[in-house]
Design a protein around this motif. Structure first.
Motif, PDB file in Angstrom:
ATOM      1  N   ASP A  53      11.414  16.140  29.697  1.00  0.00           N
ATOM      2  CA  ASP A  53      10.702  14.895  29.399  1.00  0.00           C
ATOM      3  C   ASP A  53       9.512  15.062  28.465  1.00  0.00           C
ATOM      4  O   ASP A  53       9.016  14.091  27.894  1.00  0.00           O
ATOM      5  CB  ASP A  53      10.247  14.224  30.696  1.00  0.00           C
ATOM      6  N   GLN A  84       5.662   5.463  24.780  1.00  0.00           N
ATOM      7  CA  GLN A  84       4.617   5.950  25.685  1.00  0.00           C
ATOM      8  C   GLN A  84       5.158   7.012  26.640  1.00  0.00           C
ATOM      9  O   GLN A  84       4.888   6.993  27.837  1.00  0.00           O
ATOM     10  CB  GLN A  84       4.026   4.767  26.474  1.00  0.00           C
ATOM     11  N   VAL A  85       5.937   7.915  26.102  1.00  0.00           N
ATOM     12  CA  VAL A  85       6.504   9.004  26.889  1.00  0.00           C
ATOM     13  C   VAL A  85       6.427  10.282  26.068  1.00  0.00           C
ATOM     14  O   VAL A  85       6.169  10.263  24.862  1.00  0.00           O
ATOM     15  CB  VAL A  85       7.976   8.730  27.281  1.00  0.00           C
ATOM     16  N   GLY A  86       6.676  11.402  26.714  1.00  0.00           N
ATOM     17  CA  GLY A  86       6.849  12.666  26.014  1.00  0.00           C
ATOM     18  C   GLY A  86       5.617  13.191  25.306  1.00  0.00           C
ATOM     19  O   GLY A  86       4.473  12.850  25.632  1.00  0.00           O
ATOM     20  N   SER A 146       0.549  16.299  26.116  1.00  0.00           N
ATOM     21  CA  SER A 146       0.896  14.961  25.639  1.00  0.00           C
ATOM     22  C   SER A 146       0.875  14.829  24.132  1.00  0.00           C
ATOM     23  O   SER A 146       1.601  14.011  23.563  1.00  0.00           O
ATOM     24  CB  SER A 146      -0.043  13.916  26.255  1.00  0.00           C
ATOM     25  N   GLU A 199      12.445   4.123  26.630  1.00  0.00           N
ATOM     26  CA  GLU A 199      10.994   4.147  26.423  1.00  0.00           C
ATOM     27  C   GLU A 199      10.648   4.794  25.083  1.00  0.00           C
ATOM     28  O   GLU A 199       9.737   4.349  24.382  1.00  0.00           O
ATOM     29  CB  GLU A 199      10.309   4.911  27.554  1.00  0.00           C
ATOM     30  N   LYS A 251      15.044   9.153  28.872  1.00  0.00           N
ATOM     31  CA  LYS A 251      13.913   8.259  28.615  1.00  0.00           C
ATOM     32  C   LYS A 251      14.043   7.606  27.240  1.00  0.00           C
ATOM     33  O   LYS A 251      13.055   7.179  26.633  1.00  0.00           O
ATOM     34  CB  LYS A 251      12.592   9.018  28.711  1.00  0.00           C
ATOM     35  N   THR A 308      10.945  14.055  23.809  1.00  0.00           N
ATOM     36  CA  THR A 308      11.077  13.683  25.219  1.00  0.00           C
ATOM     37  C   THR A 308      12.531  13.844  25.656  1.00  0.00           C
ATOM     38  O   THR A 308      13.369  14.343  24.902  1.00  0.00           O
ATOM     39  CB  THR A 308      10.587  12.238  25.460  1.00  0.00           C
TER      40      THR A 308
END
Length: 371
Positions: free
Chosen positions: A179, A252-254, A195, A246, A243, A239
């Motif tokens: 992820d 807003q991930v990974g 992040s 998203e 996912k 990511t």
């Protein structure tokens, strides 16, 4: 970081790379349900006015079951045979999934040799662009049936970075089975999620692993590809494939990899450094290395101590320092035979027609300012 994620979320042209593990089931066979979910998300992004280019792994894995192979082949000939069978099956599954939306796909198979030739790279770019203009989704993969072990991209992560810069993408989305980027194996409870990556210093504590049972990339390859794309001015979101909604939505991930505009390379310099086939070598003395790595300075004959290869004017050459360290690459203005008689000589010692730079600053790119 939020600003970059917003930029990726609103990008008008993106490259989406899928690893083999994102496309197959536990036995290594292609999983149509997984691919349908991916296509659903891609179509959602297209509906928002975005052009999408897909870089898809999976050809060798797709050919294993029809050929009765229980494990990923290791020898080149069997890999190529599996890819020959698997490319057909892979394209059929992608085509059937996109057909649910009335959309056509086009298969684009590339080798390192294709990317290494400026003319062939431009032809590939024009093909991909024309497919997009006609409403088709380009499905790009390495042509494993003809690529040799010496002339490979190495993995489709690197291929996706080169394709992203080749087509002038606004973002690259790397999808796998993890992820985000972690400092150590994410299965370890001590792992810390990273992040965003702005410079190489953000990666100093990262221990990235290799590929899994059915793939070749692994996290190390993805980090390398992400840094490569960022060097070419393309931001990256890394990511997990599960996912994807998203990732192709608000992003807003990974983990995101930032570009550094002051260090981003032009399309030509990126191609020369990371895709072009080098036809020869120039060896420099320490003074010339210092001048070249400072940037903005053309390479003159006086700083060249040796040459290798049978290159011609206009070819790309590798530039090495006195310790054989790779300094950069450039487009040479003289052929090897002519340059051999110019080595180490000042411009005022050369005839008028040989006084121009051996490699002009506009056509010289060095490795010194990496992300």
């Amino acid at each position: 970081m939020e600003e970059l994620r917003d930029t990726i979320a609103s990008a008008r042209k993106i490259v989406v790379k899928l690893g083999t593990s994102s496309l197959v089931d536990g036995t290594g066979a292609l999983d149509p349900a997984k691919i349908d979910r991916i296509v659903d998300a891609i179509e959602g992004r297209i509906a928002r006015g975005c052009d999408v280019v897909v870089v898809s792994s999976g050809a060798i894995a797709a050919g294993m079951a029809p050929l009765g192979l229980k494990a990923r082949p290791r020898d080149l000939a069997t890999k190529q045979a599996a890819a020959a069978v698997g490319q057909i099956h892979l394209a059929q599954v992608w085509g059937a999934s996109f057909a649910r939306y009335g959309r056509t796909v086009g298969q684009v198979l590339l080798t390192q040799s294709d990317a290494g030739s400026r003319e062939r790279a431009r032809n590939a770019q024009r093909t991909i662009d024309r497919l997009r203009q006609m409403g088709a989704v380009p499905i790009v993969n390495e042509n494993d049936t003809v690529a040799t072990s010496e002339m490979r991209f190495g993995d489709n992560d690197r291929l996706s970075a080169i394709v992203a810069t080749l087509v002038g993408a606004d973002a690259l989305v790397l999808l796998s089975d993890v992820d985000a980027l972690y400092d150590i194996n994410p299965a370890d409870p001590r792992a810390v999620r990273i992040s965003d990556v702005r410079t190489g210093s953000d990666l100093e504590a990262v221990q990235a692993g290799d590929g899994g049972a059915f793939g070749t990339g692994g996290m190390a390859a993805k980090v390398s590809a992400a840094r490569l794309a960022a060097r070419g001015g393309v931001p990256v979101l890394l990511t997990a494939a599960d996912k994807i909604e998203e990732a192709l939505g608000a992003a807003q991930v990974g983990t995101v990899f930032h570009t550094r505009p002051e260090r981003s390379l032009s399309a030509w310099k990126f191609w020369a450094l990371y895709a072009a086939d080098a036809e020869g070598v120039l060896r420099l003395d320490a003074g010339a290395v210092d001048a070249v790595t400072r940037g903005g300075t053309s390479l003159l004959a006086v700083g060249i101590t040796g040459i290798e290869g049978e290159f011609h004017a206009g070819d790309i050459v590798e530039i090495l320092g006195p310790d054989s360290a790779a300094i950069g690459r450039g487009e040479v203005a003289y052929g090897a035979a002519e340059l051999a008689g110019m080595l180490g000589r000042r411009s005022d010692e050369l005839p008028e027609h040989q006084r121009r730079a051996v490699v002009h600053a506009d056509y010289l790119s060095n490795y010194a300012s990496r992300l």
